[in-house]
Design an enzyme around this catalytic site. Structure first.
Site, mmCIF file in Angstrom:
data_model
loop_
_atom_site.group_PDB
_atom_site.id
_atom_site.type_symbol
_atom_site.label_atom_id
_atom_site.label_comp_id
_atom_site.label_asym_id
_atom_site.label_seq_id
_atom_site.Cartn_x
_atom_site.Cartn_y
_atom_site.Cartn_z
ATOM 1 N N ALA A 44 0.610 -1.325 0.046
ATOM 2 C CA ALA A 44 -0.087 0.042 -0.059
ATOM 3 C C ALA A 44 0.787 1.197 -0.005
ATOM 4 O O ALA A 44 1.878 1.368 0.584
ATOM 5 C CB ALA A 44 -0.939 0.001 1.388
ATOM 6 N N GLN A 45 0.665 2.281 -0.758
ATOM 7 C CA GLN A 45 1.552 3.273 -0.836
ATOM 8 C C GLN A 45 0.907 4.684 -0.529
ATOM 9 O O GLN A 45 1.418 5.401 0.298
ATOM 10 C CB GLN A 45 1.499 3.574 -2.415
ATOM 11 C CG GLN A 45 2.537 2.502 -3.123
ATOM 12 C CD GLN A 45 2.783 2.934 -4.620
ATOM 13 O OE1 GLN A 45 2.652 3.814 -4.917
ATOM 14 N NE2 GLN A 45 3.159 1.853 -5.345
ATOM 15 N N GLY A 46 -0.620 4.891 -0.546
ATOM 16 C CA GLY A 46 -1.202 6.239 -0.473
ATOM 17 C C GLY A 46 -0.891 6.718 0.950
ATOM 18 O O GLY A 46 -0.553 7.711 1.405
ATOM 19 N N GLY A 47 -1.495 5.881 2.015
ATOM 20 C CA GLY A 47 -1.473 6.317 3.313
ATOM 21 C C GLY A 47 -2.886 5.700 3.875
ATOM 22 O O GLY A 47 -3.533 4.943 3.511
ATOM 23 N N GLU A 112 -6.600 13.531 -0.743
ATOM 24 C CA GLU A 112 -6.779 12.714 -1.912
ATOM 25 C C GLU A 112 -8.063 12.765 -2.393
ATOM 26 O O GLU A 112 -9.112 13.205 -2.072
ATOM 27 C CB GLU A 112 -6.470 11.305 -1.502
ATOM 28 C CG GLU A 112 -4.844 11.216 -1.370
ATOM 29 C CD GLU A 112 -4.433 9.721 -1.293
ATOM 30 O OE1 GLU A 112 -5.015 8.515 -1.377
ATOM 31 O OE2 GLU A 112 -3.274 9.624 -0.872
ATOM 32 N N ASP A 205 -8.506 -16.883 -0.853
ATOM 33 C CA ASP A 205 -8.530 -18.179 -0.213
ATOM 34 C C ASP A 205 -9.468 -18.073 0.963
ATOM 35 O O ASP A 205 -10.239 -19.292 1.262
ATOM 36 C CB ASP A 205 -7.020 -18.831 0.243
ATOM 37 C CG ASP A 205 -6.359 -18.903 -1.034
ATOM 38 O OD1 ASP A 205 -6.579 -19.337 -2.174
ATOM 39 O OD2 ASP A 205 -5.084 -18.257 -0.929
ATOM 40 N N HIS A 226 -7.559 0.439 -10.143
ATOM 41 C CA HIS A 226 -6.692 1.428 -10.101
ATOM 42 C C HIS A 226 -6.349 1.886 -11.532
ATOM 43 O O HIS A 226 -5.906 1.079 -12.433
ATOM 44 C CB HIS A 226 -5.438 1.061 -9.515
ATOM 45 C CG HIS A 226 -4.496 2.199 -8.685
ATOM 46 N ND1 HIS A 226 -3.965 2.939 -9.575
ATOM 47 C CD2 HIS A 226 -4.414 2.489 -7.708
ATOM 48 C CE1 HIS A 226 -3.358 4.133 -8.833
ATOM 49 N NE2 HIS A 226 -3.836 3.871 -7.702
ATOM 50 N N ARG A 270 -11.726 7.915 -9.466
ATOM 51 C CA ARG A 270 -10.657 6.704 -10.177
ATOM 52 C C ARG A 270 -11.474 5.648 -11.391
ATOM 53 O O ARG A 270 -10.775 5.269 -12.185
ATOM 54 C CB ARG A 270 -9.914 6.053 -8.966
ATOM 55 C CG ARG A 270 -10.716 5.123 -8.086
ATOM 56 C CD ARG A 270 -9.996 4.446 -7.287
ATOM 57 N NE ARG A 270 -9.033 4.859 -6.566
ATOM 58 C CZ ARG A 270 -8.242 4.514 -5.778
ATOM 59 N NH1 ARG A 270 -8.657 3.234 -5.147
ATOM 60 N NH2 ARG A 270 -7.377 5.151 -4.954
ATOM 61 N N HIS A 331 -7.634 -3.501 -8.255
ATOM 62 C CA HIS A 331 -6.917 -3.095 -7.051
ATOM 63 C C HIS A 331 -7.627 -3.407 -5.804
ATOM 64 O O HIS A 331 -6.846 -4.002 -4.943
ATOM 65 C CB HIS A 331 -6.998 -1.461 -7.293
ATOM 66 C CG HIS A 331 -6.014 -0.938 -6.096
ATOM 67 N ND1 HIS A 331 -4.810 -1.109 -5.920
ATOM 68 C CD2 HIS A 331 -6.517 0.276 -5.485
ATOM 69 C CE1 HIS A 331 -4.379 -0.318 -4.797
ATOM 70 N NE2 HIS A 331 -5.421 0.561 -4.383
ATOM 71 N N GLU A 355 -9.791 -6.651 3.908
ATOM 72 C CA GLU A 355 -10.402 -6.907 2.407
ATOM 73 C C GLU A 355 -11.353 -8.039 2.251
ATOM 74 O O GLU A 355 -12.137 -8.353 1.530
ATOM 75 C CB GLU A 355 -9.312 -6.616 1.314
ATOM 76 C CG GLU A 355 -9.977 -6.658 -0.025
ATOM 77 C CD GLU A 355 -8.777 -6.249 -1.239
ATOM 78 O OE1 GLU A 355 -9.220 -6.359 -2.129
ATOM 79 O OE2 GLU A 355 -7.410 -6.170 -0.800
ATOM 80 N N ARG A 366 -14.887 2.418 -2.955
ATOM 81 C CA ARG A 366 -14.137 2.641 -1.548
ATOM 82 C C ARG A 366 -13.310 4.225 -1.704
ATOM 83 O O ARG A 366 -12.823 4.425 -2.681
ATOM 84 C CB ARG A 366 -12.840 1.669 -1.410
ATOM 85 C CG ARG A 366 -12.022 2.003 0.004
ATOM 86 C CD ARG A 366 -10.943 1.014 -0.146
ATOM 87 N NE ARG A 366 -10.207 0.828 -1.170
ATOM 88 C CZ ARG A 366 -8.934 1.776 -1.378
ATOM 89 N NH1 ARG A 366 -8.657 2.568 -0.520
ATOM 90 N NH2 ARG A 366 -8.356 1.541 -2.674
#
Length: 499
Positions: A44-47, A112, A205, A226, A270, A331, A355, A366
């Site tokens: 995860a990048q955004g925060g 964002e 799974d 994404h 997005r 994504h 998730e 989301r």
């Protein structure tokens, strides 16, 4: 008190659940398919979004979450999610997670998509997931939690309408673990699609084994794509914040195309951007579009997005000098195992978090940076609720036919989902997918062959996604039917600021 709690998955949700349950005095076994911490959370990048600042409020965060959900979010679940945010962030800081800060020591924050105020905190610029997972893994390693790495969950053991344990594969052998509670934290099913930001282990799974145990899967049609991943094998994600800082999208001729797609161009929602890119790619022979980050300059790119710069460099690209090829990719899955606000399912002793679960807080789409927040909040709440009864008011799942006898490979399955159940869906395509998947099967030559078992789980979940997408005939949020009118909604803006 539960004699033994088994947590399946070691992302932010699983690690948080395991730590919370252990602190409450439970005997905890934390199982993970790969090494400890390997998960979607790690990448995860955004925060993380949370109402931590004086110009923000929980009420504002709730309102933004509900707006992004396109009217399908559950207000109570959204409130539960947003109210707990600040406490979970402070808990991470206490565990040693180092969030980025301004020169005066205040937490840095970004604005964002669809957030009305800047509330997204991040670490290492675009390496938030790694910082969080590192802090949680350290805490788990220092605890009395038993960690089983490289362990595959086969099926739940159920007796008298209650979970009694779990069957797992470890070191090439099958083991049976008795447990009075199981918490599924195994993430989503991003590997359903040909292009995905998810790691290879995201094969759903835990969701599949819950479904086989009679627990419902809900909101399966809502798959968030994404807009920008680097168009190389593995399609690694490029943070939307790069566009927020001023990067633009170009077609194969080097011209901006989002200006004619939406008033907010690259800062549109997005799902709008992702579909526009997909259409542009189709019109230019399935050739990726280009993300032009040159306007940001080398200094800003290296300070704010060191991960993006390193990723591009690994593939021989310098985003401060040349535009980089990008493609949309699956994504995040808003759907999942149906749970209440404490993560409890309709099956006594079984919980699901992160998730893998669906509380309906996200609705049809989301809100940006609510995913890591959800992992932390649901993991914490589910562990605290282990002594409470199951969510008896939730209905059980109706069984679906097991499928046909035509062998299907994972790549074939992914192509079916990408072509007919991806960014653009319609009646004919969904019918084709449904017919093909109904006849498909995954031969398992060796009962201990994990790759085949994963693909069988994906096939089971693919049928659920197609069925849900077929039932919802209108376009809403992340579910786009090209044979229906788009639901109207207000434009979402995405801007990123450092402090």
């Amino acid at each position: 008190m539960a004699e033994r709690v088994v947590v399946v998955g070691s992302g932010a949700a699983g690690l948080t659940a395991a730590l919370t349950a252990s602190k409450a005095g439970h005997d905890v076994i934390l199982m993970t398919k790969g090494p400890l911490g390997e998960s979607n959370s790690l990448y995860a990048q955004g925060g993380i979004a949370a109402a931590l600042f004086d110009d923000d409020s929980v009420e504002a965060h709730i309102a933004d979450t509900l707006a992004a959900g396109a009217g399908l979010s559950d207000p109570v679940s959204a409130r539960v999610l947003c109210q707990a945010g600040p406490a979970r962030i402070h808990e991470l800081i206490a565990l040693g997670a180092e969030f980025d800060r301004c020169p005066d020591g205040r937490l840095a924050r970004g604005l964002e998509a669809a957030h009305s105020v800047p509330r997204v905190v991040h670490a290492g610029g675009d390496a938030t997931g790694r910082a969080i997972i590192a802090a949680l893994v350290r805490a788990v390693r220092a605890s009395r939690i038993a960690v089983w790495e490289h362990c595959f969950a086969r099926d739940l053991l159920v007796g008298d309408d209650s979970v009694t344990g779990i069957r797992v594969l470890r070191d090439g052998r099958e083991h049976t673990l008795a447990a009075s509670a199981v918490i599924i934290a195994s993430g989503g099913a991003g590997q359903l699609y040909r292009h995905s930001t998810n790691p290879l282990g995201a094969t759903g799974d835990g969701v599949a084994l819950a479904l086989r145990a009679g627990v419902r899967l809900i909101d399966a049609e809502f798959v968030q794509f994404h807009p920008t991943t680097l168009a190389v094998p593995g399609t690694p994600l490029i943070s939307e914040a790069v566009r927020g800082e001023g990067a633009v999208l170009l077609d194969a001729r080097g011209e901006r195309f989002m200006l004619r797609e939406h008033p907010d161009a690259e800062l549109a929602p997005r799902d709008v951007v992702a579909r526009a890119i997909a259409r542009q790619m189709q019109s230019q022979g399935d050739v990726p579009v280009l993300l032009d980050a040159r306007p940001l300059g080398d200094a800003v790119l290296r300070r704010r997005f060191p991960g993006f710069v390193a990723l591009a460099a690994a593939h021989g690209l310098n985003p401060s000098e040349v535009p980089v090829p990008v493609t949309p990719a699956a994504h995040y899955w808003m759907g999942g195992v149906e749970v209440d606000d404490d993560g409890r399912t309709a099956l006594r002793g079984l919980s699901a978090v992160g998730e893998a679960a669906c509380t309906r807080a996200h609705g049809a789409n989301r809100l940006a940076s609510n995913s890591l927040l959800e992992a932390l909040v649901t993991g914490h709440r589910a562990a605290l609720a282990l002594e409470q009864p199951s969510a008896a008011t939730l209905p059980r799942a109706e069984g679906r036919p097991a499928g046909g006898h035509r062998a299907i490979s994972r790549s074939e399955l992914q192509q079916v989902m990408w072509q007919w159940v991806g960014l653009h869906r319609d009646t004919a395509g969904l019918a084709s997918a449904q017919a093909l998947l109904a006849e498909a099967s995954v031969p398992v030559s060796d009962e201990h062959r994990v790759a085949d078992l994963e693909t069988a789980n994906l096939l089971q979940l693919a049928r659920e996604v197609v069925a849900a997408a077929s039932d919802r005939t209108e376009s809403i949020g992340a579910h786009h039917r090209s044979d229906a009118d788009l639901s109207s909604r207000q434009p979402e803006r995405e801007v990123s600021i450092a402090c």
